[in-house]
Scaffold this active site. Sequence first.
Site, PDB file in Angstrom:
ATOM      1  N   MET A  87       0.814  -1.209   0.000  1.00  0.00           N
ATOM      2  CA  MET A  87       0.000   0.000   0.000  1.00  0.00           C
ATOM      3  C   MET A  87       0.854   1.269   0.000  1.00  0.00           C
ATOM      4  O   MET A  87       0.836   2.073   0.929  1.00  0.00           O
ATOM      5  CB  MET A  87      -0.946  -0.013   1.203  1.00  0.00           C
ATOM      6  CG  MET A  87      -1.840  -1.234   1.271  1.00  0.00           C
ATOM      7  SD  MET A  87      -2.823  -1.494  -0.233  1.00  0.00           S
ATOM      8  CE  MET A  87      -3.966  -0.128  -0.093  1.00  0.00           C
ATOM      9  N   ARG A  88       1.607   1.418  -1.061  1.00  0.00           N
ATOM     10  CA  ARG A  88       2.438   2.605  -1.236  1.00  0.00           C
ATOM     11  C   ARG A  88       2.335   3.061  -2.688  1.00  0.00           C
ATOM     12  O   ARG A  88       2.322   2.234  -3.616  1.00  0.00           O
ATOM     13  CB  ARG A  88       3.905   2.306  -0.933  1.00  0.00           C
ATOM     14  CG  ARG A  88       4.206   1.930   0.490  1.00  0.00           C
ATOM     15  CD  ARG A  88       4.191   3.123   1.416  1.00  0.00           C
ATOM     16  NE  ARG A  88       5.206   4.125   1.020  1.00  0.00           N
ATOM     17  CZ  ARG A  88       5.315   5.327   1.574  1.00  0.00           C
ATOM     18  NH1 ARG A  88       4.470   5.698   2.514  1.00  0.00           N
ATOM     19  NH2 ARG A  88       6.266   6.155   1.197  1.00  0.00           N
ATOM     20  N   ILE A  89       2.254   4.386  -2.878  1.00  0.00           N
ATOM     21  CA  ILE A  89       2.365   4.939  -4.222  1.00  0.00           C
ATOM     22  C   ILE A  89       3.844   5.098  -4.523  1.00  0.00           C
ATOM     23  O   ILE A  89       4.567   5.782  -3.795  1.00  0.00           O
ATOM     24  CB  ILE A  89       1.625   6.287  -4.334  1.00  0.00           C
ATOM     25  CG1 ILE A  89       0.118   6.085  -4.106  1.00  0.00           C
ATOM     26  CG2 ILE A  89       1.880   6.922  -5.695  1.00  0.00           C
ATOM     27  CD1 ILE A  89      -0.664   7.378  -4.085  1.00  0.00           C
ATOM     28  N   LEU A  90       4.305   4.466  -5.583  1.00  0.00           N
ATOM     29  CA  LEU A  90       5.735   4.411  -5.892  1.00  0.00           C
ATOM     30  C   LEU A  90       6.148   5.585  -6.770  1.00  0.00           C
ATOM     31  O   LEU A  90       5.396   6.026  -7.636  1.00  0.00           O
ATOM     32  CB  LEU A  90       6.058   3.088  -6.583  1.00  0.00           C
ATOM     33  CG  LEU A  90       5.731   1.840  -5.757  1.00  0.00           C
ATOM     34  CD1 LEU A  90       5.826   0.586  -6.614  1.00  0.00           C
ATOM     35  CD2 LEU A  90       6.651   1.744  -4.544  1.00  0.00           C
ATOM     36  N   ASN A 104       1.809  -6.107 -10.557  1.00  0.00           N
ATOM     37  CA  ASN A 104       0.842  -5.729  -9.539  1.00  0.00           C
ATOM     38  C   ASN A 104      -0.492  -6.385  -9.886  1.00  0.00           C
ATOM     39  O   ASN A 104      -0.745  -6.714 -11.046  1.00  0.00           O
ATOM     40  CB  ASN A 104       0.665  -4.212  -9.489  1.00  0.00           C
ATOM     41  CG  ASN A 104      -0.306  -3.767  -8.405  1.00  0.00           C
ATOM     42  OD1 ASN A 104      -0.214  -4.209  -7.264  1.00  0.00           O
ATOM     43  ND2 ASN A 104      -1.252  -2.911  -8.753  1.00  0.00           N
ATOM     44  N   HIS A 106      -4.613  -5.562  -9.362  1.00  0.00           N
ATOM     45  CA  HIS A 106      -5.554  -4.517  -8.957  1.00  0.00           C
ATOM     46  C   HIS A 106      -6.958  -5.096  -8.984  1.00  0.00           C
ATOM     47  O   HIS A 106      -7.325  -5.806  -9.921  1.00  0.00           O
ATOM     48  CB  HIS A 106      -5.458  -3.326  -9.915  1.00  0.00           C
ATOM     49  CG  HIS A 106      -6.363  -2.192  -9.532  1.00  0.00           C
ATOM     50  ND1 HIS A 106      -6.096  -1.362  -8.473  1.00  0.00           N
ATOM     51  CD2 HIS A 106      -7.543  -1.777 -10.054  1.00  0.00           C
ATOM     52  CE1 HIS A 106      -7.066  -0.457  -8.367  1.00  0.00           C
ATOM     53  NE2 HIS A 106      -7.953  -0.702  -9.310  1.00  0.00           N
ATOM     54  N   LEU A 141      -0.343   5.402 -11.884  1.00  0.00           N
ATOM     55  CA  LEU A 141      -0.998   4.563 -10.882  1.00  0.00           C
ATOM     56  C   LEU A 141      -2.067   3.685 -11.510  1.00  0.00           C
ATOM     57  O   LEU A 141      -2.947   4.162 -12.227  1.00  0.00           O
ATOM     58  CB  LEU A 141      -1.624   5.442  -9.795  1.00  0.00           C
ATOM     59  CG  LEU A 141      -2.336   4.711  -8.655  1.00  0.00           C
ATOM     60  CD1 LEU A 141      -1.335   3.885  -7.849  1.00  0.00           C
ATOM     61  CD2 LEU A 141      -3.070   5.707  -7.771  1.00  0.00           C
ATOM     62  N   ASP A 142      -1.975   2.373 -11.225  1.00  0.00           N
ATOM     63  CA  ASP A 142      -2.952   1.386 -11.694  1.00  0.00           C
ATOM     64  C   ASP A 142      -3.089   1.388 -13.211  1.00  0.00           C
ATOM     65  O   ASP A 142      -4.187   1.180 -13.753  1.00  0.00           O
ATOM     66  CB  ASP A 142      -4.320   1.621 -11.035  1.00  0.00           C
ATOM     67  CG  ASP A 142      -4.269   1.410  -9.534  1.00  0.00           C
ATOM     68  OD1 ASP A 142      -3.445   0.614  -9.072  1.00  0.00           O
ATOM     69  OD2 ASP A 142      -5.058   2.064  -8.819  1.00  0.00           O
ATOM     70  N   GLU A 171      -8.261 -13.680  -7.687  1.00  0.00           N
ATOM     71  CA  GLU A 171      -6.895 -13.154  -7.592  1.00  0.00           C
ATOM     72  C   GLU A 171      -5.914 -14.258  -7.226  1.00  0.00           C
ATOM     73  O   GLU A 171      -4.800 -14.332  -7.769  1.00  0.00           O
ATOM     74  CB  GLU A 171      -6.835 -12.042  -6.539  1.00  0.00           C
ATOM     75  CG  GLU A 171      -7.577 -10.768  -6.904  1.00  0.00           C
ATOM     76  CD  GLU A 171      -7.429  -9.703  -5.837  1.00  0.00           C
ATOM     77  OE1 GLU A 171      -6.374  -9.654  -5.181  1.00  0.00           O
ATOM     78  OE2 GLU A 171      -8.390  -8.921  -5.642  1.00  0.00           O
TER      79      GLU A 171
END
Length: 211
Positions: A87-90, A104, A106, A141-142, A171
């Site tokens: 849970m981090r925005i890179l 990743n 999602h 992001l995503d 998933e």
Amino acid sequence: MKNIVILISGRGSNMQAIVEAPIPGARIAAVISNRPGAAGLAWAAERGVPTAVLDHKAFASREAFDAALAELIDSYAPDLVVLAGFMRILTPDFTRRYEGRMLNIHPSLLPAFTGLHTHQHAIDMGCKVAGCTVHFVTADLDHGPIVSQGVVPVLDDDTEDTLAARVLKIEHRLYPEAVRRFVAGELAIVDGKVKGRSQDAGQCLISPSLA
């Protein structure tokens, strides 16, 4: 043998699915968390998987944390970095460092419903299906080249929690298969899209009705 480093922030259920999956030629080199109390760390350690913690709260900036995280990841000589509930925005520098070798998952059918509360958005919009997407990570992001997607129906009486639970089961099937395909050399990014050798519909799109 390809080294895989998995990043988590919590219990890491997708990490668990990957660790337990039979993936020929893969070695889980480490599970790393940005939260010291992440439940997934104990689970991994109990199974002999090396673990490490890098608390993001100890760093003054996102850039400083990402630089230290990259140094830690690289100490395990990874062929693939897997985000499993990290849970981090890179930062862009971090994503560029691992471009083409960082995955990743999602919980939506991208490009729909990026960000948080994806299942509630699907319910609110009256979607008839929802799902999840495995993709290569980019600075956006995503976003990023899509590897595979899994689909489930949205039921009339679904809540955010019930739909999330149904998607999570998919998933746990989709993500280990995507990692297996990467390790086997079956994935290639061509013109911004993933092209996979020996790919059929069952590998990239699954639902209970197709199982």
